[in-house]
Design a protein around this motif. Structure first.
Motif, short mmCIF file in Angstrom:
data_model
loop_
_atom_site.label_atom_id
_atom_site.label_comp_id
_atom_site.label_asym_id
_atom_site.label_seq_id
_atom_site.Cartn_x
_atom_site.Cartn_y
_atom_site.Cartn_z
N LYS A 29 44.11 48.17 43.38
CA LYS A 29 44.63 47.75 41.97
C LYS A 29 43.59 47.17 41.35
N CYS A 30 41.83 48.18 40.89
CA CYS A 30 41.32 46.98 39.92
C CYS A 30 41.79 47.46 39.28
N PRO A 31 42.06 46.80 37.69
CA PRO A 31 41.93 47.35 36.13
C PRO A 31 40.62 47.47 35.56
N ALA A 32 40.41 48.23 34.87
CA ALA A 32 38.93 47.99 34.37
C ALA A 32 38.70 47.27 33.56
N ASN A 33 37.30 47.13 33.91
CA ASN A 33 37.05 45.95 33.44
C ASN A 33 36.53 44.63 33.12
N VAL A 34 37.42 44.24 34.83
CA VAL A 34 37.58 43.25 35.48
C VAL A 34 36.21 42.78 36.39
N GLU A 35 36.32 41.78 36.41
CA GLU A 35 35.35 40.89 36.84
C GLU A 35 35.42 40.74 38.03
N HIS A 36 35.26 41.20 39.15
CA HIS A 36 35.81 40.55 41.30
C HIS A 36 34.68 40.44 41.68
N TRP A 37 34.85 40.52 42.84
CA TRP A 37 34.08 40.92 44.14
C TRP A 37 35.27 40.90 45.38
N HIS A 38 34.50 42.07 46.08
CA HIS A 38 34.93 41.89 47.71
C HIS A 38 34.08 42.15 48.59
N GLY A 39 34.56 41.97 50.09
CA GLY A 39 34.04 42.12 51.53
C GLY A 39 34.48 41.52 52.53
N ALA A 40 33.78 41.13 53.56
CA ALA A 40 34.66 41.23 55.07
C ALA A 40 34.57 39.63 55.05
N SER A 41 35.48 39.16 55.39
CA SER A 41 35.46 37.66 56.25
C SER A 41 34.88 37.19 56.14
N GLU A 42 34.79 35.58 56.84
CA GLU A 42 33.62 35.25 57.82
C GLU A 42 33.77 35.95 59.18
N ASN A 43 34.60 36.27 59.83
CA ASN A 43 35.02 36.48 61.19
C ASN A 43 35.13 37.82 61.68
N SER A 44 35.01 38.49 60.75
CA SER A 44 35.85 40.05 60.49
C SER A 44 35.06 40.82 59.90
N TYR A 45 34.51 42.81 60.63
CA TYR A 45 33.97 43.69 59.95
C TYR A 45 35.01 43.96 58.77
N PHE A 46 35.00 44.92 57.53
CA PHE A 46 35.84 44.94 57.17
C PHE A 46 35.39 46.09 56.37
N VAL A 47 36.33 47.43 56.19
CA VAL A 47 36.19 48.54 55.77
C VAL A 47 37.41 48.74 54.89
N GLN A 48 36.75 50.06 53.95
CA GLN A 48 37.17 50.32 52.90
C GLN A 48 36.71 52.12 52.22
N ILE A 49 37.93 52.13 51.74
CA ILE A 49 37.53 53.54 51.05
C ILE A 49 37.36 52.45 49.43
N ALA A 50 36.15 53.20 48.78
CA ALA A 50 36.85 52.89 46.87
C ALA A 50 36.80 53.63 46.34
N VAL A 51 37.40 53.73 45.34
CA VAL A 51 37.71 55.27 44.80
C VAL A 51 37.64 53.96 43.37
N THR A 52 36.33 54.91 42.57
CA THR A 52 36.33 54.91 40.97
C THR A 52 35.97 55.73 40.08
N ASP A 53 36.89 55.79 39.27
CA ASP A 53 36.51 56.59 37.96
C ASP A 53 35.30 55.70 37.34
N ASN A 54 34.79 57.57 36.78
CA ASN A 54 33.54 56.84 36.87
C ASN A 54 33.05 58.11 35.03
N LYS A 55 34.39 58.55 34.81
CA LYS A 55 34.27 59.29 32.80
C LYS A 55 34.20 58.07 31.98
N LYS A 56 34.03 56.31 32.09
CA LYS A 56 33.40 55.63 31.63
C LYS A 56 32.90 55.31 31.46
N GLY A 57 31.83 55.48 31.98
CA GLY A 57 30.25 54.80 32.50
C GLY A 57 30.50 54.42 34.26
N SER A 58 29.49 54.15 34.54
CA SER A 58 28.24 52.98 35.99
C SER A 58 29.26 51.45 36.10
#
Length: 153
Positions: free
Chosen positions: A110-139
């Protein structure tokens, strides 16, 4: 957004009750991989399949995102916050100024609003995620790339 998260979690729970062969099929086919992302907001190869398109009624974006090993987002933030549901592989998530977290199938971020972050795969594995984003306050606001030093730290 709460209704969408509840629905997605229900799908994942039901899939855990299936036989091994059914579960293996669901693991690779539960949602389409989507098209390859061609913008410069990612390092490496990433695929995106929007689910329900950009939901206008609920102002929520839901996307199935697949990262090849080593692929990742730039640093970015979401004015309305973001929830990441890990569905496969091993990945990383890091908020600015915090240690990097290792993610596994079943993890929820759960990433709070306006918190700088990044995400992605590890060096040796694919990574699959479902990203749910609240777009009411902007892109999403895209920032600088994650350096190799930051990624490997």
């Amino acid at each position: 957004m709460k209704q969408i998260v509840t629905l997605l979690l229900s799908i994942l729970i039901v899939s855990s009750c299936c036989s091994k062969s059914t579960l293996e099929r669901a693991r690779t086919n539960i949602f389409p991989k989507g098209g390859k992302v061609t913008n410069n907001n990612f390092t490496g190869n990433v695929w995106l399949q929007m689910l329900g398109q950009e939901e206008q009624t609920l102002n929520t974006g839901v996307g199935n995102v697949t990262f090849e090993p080593g692929a990742r987002t730039k640093w970015h933030l979401h004015p309305g916050g973001q929830i990441i549901l890990v569905t496969d592989g091993i990945g990383y998530y890091q908020e600015k100024g915090q240690p990097k977290k290792i993610l596994h199938k079943g993890d929820v971020i759960k990433c709070p609003a306006n918190v700088e972050h990044w995400h992605g795969a590890s060096e040796n594995s694919y990574f699959v995620q479902i990203a749910v984003t609240d777009n009411k306050k902007g892109s999403v606001e895209w920032l600088q790339p994650v350096t190799e030093e930051e990624y490997h730290k």
